[in-house]
Design a protein around this motif. Sequence first.
Motif, mmCIF file in Angstrom:
data_model
loop_
_atom_site.group_PDB
_atom_site.id
_atom_site.type_symbol
_atom_site.label_atom_id
_atom_site.label_comp_id
_atom_site.label_asym_id
_atom_site.label_seq_id
_atom_site.Cartn_x
_atom_site.Cartn_y
_atom_site.Cartn_z
ATOM 1 N N ALA A 1 -24.146 -11.000 -29.797
ATOM 2 C CA ALA A 1 -25.703 -10.460 -30.284
ATOM 3 C C ALA A 1 -25.762 -9.028 -29.434
ATOM 4 O O ALA A 1 -26.431 -8.069 -29.948
ATOM 5 N N ILE A 2 -25.158 -8.936 -28.184
ATOM 6 C CA ILE A 2 -25.285 -7.531 -27.439
ATOM 7 C C ILE A 2 -24.421 -6.522 -28.154
ATOM 8 O O ILE A 2 -25.046 -5.497 -28.200
ATOM 9 N N LEU A 3 -23.339 -7.177 -28.894
ATOM 10 C CA LEU A 3 -22.336 -5.996 -29.508
ATOM 11 C C LEU A 3 -22.953 -5.658 -30.951
ATOM 12 O O LEU A 3 -23.055 -4.394 -31.064
ATOM 13 N N GLN A 4 -23.574 -6.520 -31.258
ATOM 14 C CA GLN A 4 -24.342 -6.213 -32.590
ATOM 15 C C GLN A 4 -25.597 -5.193 -32.386
ATOM 16 O O GLN A 4 -25.584 -4.324 -33.207
ATOM 17 N N THR A 5 -26.426 -5.407 -31.243
ATOM 18 C CA THR A 5 -27.149 -4.417 -31.088
ATOM 19 C C THR A 5 -26.749 -3.061 -30.617
ATOM 20 O O THR A 5 -27.234 -2.132 -31.184
ATOM 21 N N PRO B 1 -16.313 3.989 -31.618
ATOM 22 C CA PRO B 1 -15.012 3.350 -31.635
ATOM 23 C C PRO B 1 -14.839 2.068 -30.860
ATOM 24 O O PRO B 1 -14.438 0.936 -31.512
ATOM 25 N N THR B 2 -15.241 2.011 -29.638
ATOM 26 C CA THR B 2 -15.020 0.924 -28.764
ATOM 27 C C THR B 2 -15.843 -0.095 -29.177
ATOM 28 O O THR B 2 -15.505 -1.426 -29.138
ATOM 29 N N ILE B 3 -17.209 0.237 -29.545
ATOM 30 C CA ILE B 3 -18.122 -0.938 -30.094
ATOM 31 C C ILE B 3 -17.611 -1.609 -31.134
ATOM 32 O O ILE B 3 -17.681 -2.729 -31.280
ATOM 33 N N LEU B 4 -17.172 -0.765 -32.120
ATOM 34 C CA LEU B 4 -16.416 -1.362 -33.228
ATOM 35 C C LEU B 4 -15.621 -2.225 -32.945
ATOM 36 O O LEU B 4 -15.539 -3.374 -33.932
ATOM 37 N N SER B 5 -14.614 -1.797 -32.328
ATOM 38 C CA SER B 5 -13.427 -2.584 -32.072
ATOM 39 C C SER B 5 -13.791 -3.904 -31.310
ATOM 40 O O SER B 5 -13.114 -4.994 -31.785
ATOM 41 N N GLU B 6 -14.582 -4.106 -30.481
ATOM 42 C CA GLU B 6 -14.870 -5.229 -29.739
ATOM 43 C C GLU B 6 -15.924 -6.168 -30.403
ATOM 44 O O GLU B 6 -15.947 -7.150 -30.648
ATOM 45 N N TYR B 7 -16.901 -5.533 -31.212
ATOM 46 C CA TYR B 7 -17.546 -6.278 -32.378
ATOM 47 C C TYR B 7 -16.786 -6.779 -33.468
ATOM 48 O O TYR B 7 -16.904 -8.069 -33.611
ATOM 49 N N ALA B 8 -15.664 -6.323 -33.736
ATOM 50 C CA ALA B 8 -14.815 -7.001 -34.675
ATOM 51 C C ALA B 8 -13.994 -8.018 -34.177
ATOM 52 O O ALA B 8 -13.941 -9.137 -34.881
ATOM 53 N N VAL B 9 -13.761 -8.017 -32.850
ATOM 54 C CA VAL B 9 -13.017 -9.100 -32.102
ATOM 55 C C VAL B 9 -14.193 -10.335 -32.141
ATOM 56 O O VAL B 9 -13.605 -11.383 -32.346
ATOM 57 N N GLY B 10 -15.127 -9.781 -31.692
ATOM 58 C CA GLY B 10 -16.111 -10.880 -31.590
ATOM 59 C C GLY B 10 -16.465 -11.689 -33.002
ATOM 60 O O GLY B 10 -16.668 -13.276 -32.799
ATOM 61 N N LEU B 11 -16.801 -11.099 -33.717
ATOM 62 C CA LEU B 11 -16.832 -11.490 -35.322
ATOM 63 C C LEU B 11 -15.520 -12.276 -35.855
ATOM 64 O O LEU B 11 -15.754 -13.461 -36.431
ATOM 65 N N ARG B 12 -14.403 -11.938 -35.564
ATOM 66 C CA ARG B 12 -13.132 -12.715 -35.758
ATOM 67 C C ARG B 12 -13.292 -13.894 -34.845
ATOM 68 O O ARG B 12 -12.637 -15.073 -35.547
ATOM 69 N N LYS B 13 -13.398 -13.896 -33.582
ATOM 70 C CA LYS B 13 -13.375 -15.299 -32.806
ATOM 71 C C LYS B 13 -14.682 -16.280 -33.269
ATOM 72 O O LYS B 13 -13.841 -17.442 -33.000
ATOM 73 N N LEU B 14 -15.668 -15.805 -33.846
ATOM 74 C CA LEU B 14 -16.663 -16.784 -33.914
ATOM 75 C C LEU B 14 -16.675 -16.916 -35.631
ATOM 76 O O LEU B 14 -17.413 -17.973 -36.379
ATOM 77 N N GLY B 15 -15.738 -16.320 -36.332
ATOM 78 C CA GLY B 15 -15.715 -16.816 -37.671
ATOM 79 C C GLY B 15 -16.705 -16.250 -38.883
ATOM 80 O O GLY B 15 -16.902 -16.666 -39.673
ATOM 81 N N TYR B 16 -17.305 -15.018 -38.336
ATOM 82 C CA TYR B 16 -18.336 -14.396 -39.132
ATOM 83 C C TYR B 16 -17.647 -13.478 -40.165
ATOM 84 O O TYR B 16 -17.476 -12.188 -40.054
#
Length: 391
Positions: free
Chosen positions: A173-177, A186-201
């Motif tokens: 949620a923090i990364l999405q905001t 770029p940093t936000i995008l890469s970490e946001y993508a990792v979070g989405l992959r981890k949770l299966g979104y």
Amino acid sequence: MRLIVILAFVFLFTTSLATMLLYDNGQVAMVWGDWVVETSVSFLIAAILIGFVAAYGVIRLMLNIWHLPMFWKRRRRIRQYSKAETAMAKGMIALEYGDWHKAEKQLIKSAKNSEAGLVHYLSAAKMAHNQQAYERRDQYLSQARDIYPEEYITIGLVEARLLSEDKPEMALAILQTLHEQQPKNPTILSEYAVGLRKLGYWETLADILPLIKSTRALDSAAYFALEQSYWAGKLASASDEIELDTIWKSLTKKQHLSAELLAEYAEQRMGWGQEVTLESLLEKAINKQWNDRLVYQYGRLSLGPAFERLKVAEKWRSAQGDNNPILLLTLGRLACKSQLWGLGQSYLKQSLQLRAEVETFHALAQCYEAEGKDNQAALTYKEAILQLENK
């Protein structure tokens, strides 16, 4: 060089003036009302110089007195900075020794007085997190936000990383905001993508994949791995055979041979009892690039004659040797399905010697049962239970 020229000029000027005054002192008269003052030129020049020096000294003294409070304030500030830097150094040394408590204490005590106060607060938050002192961690992060509101991205990234382990949804949620505020960071995008992959979104991940590629938030290898994970997640989450086949057909021929994607596709198909074409797909992929998971799935296939698959797996054994417990498990299963009981049991026992897995014990027990050796099967099941209890 410039200074030498200036000094030489001053020396020549003063020498010339002194020589001139020695030859002729001259007379100067100053009249002010009824007052008349007469003196020599040399005395007047000396008086002017002395007056100039005295005036300069008085002005400098007044300026120093005027700036004295600022001087002491600046000096006190420098001392505070020095203490803060010393505290940070001690904190970093404690961190290297793994003393989280001492590191946190040193970092936070001078945070307000340091020019790098943000580093103090964020590092102290990490140390508190390592000690599972989550209230202190959140307090330090809150203080950092209050004092450094302009650094909300850095603070948010650190908080998301700390929360990713025990509160992945909150971290996401923090990364999405942050992504909404800085969509091309770029940093936000890469970490946001990792979070989405981890949770299966997967759908949300699909939306930002083009942006990740255009901004080069990940290098080509990392982007390829992320894209592979996306398609693997889509295959694993397919709700029925129609959706699974639709996703599979949308992939390229090269992706069909990807071990990660094929493994998810085969897992779903075998779970629904749809094994047609899987044998050839698995063989082709394994021959191109060895993968233990695909070899494991190959041994679980039930459609068609197992003896033909055993001959294929024997070729793999010739190339790989007898040091792969997964391959030996597959060989043992295929041999037992081919009613070659002794050969199958030998493979399974070799696999157990390399890696004692409960599943391998279970396969060996089933092989004994199929041969009619119920007592031996019972003993093997008992060993499996003991193995499970010891884990």
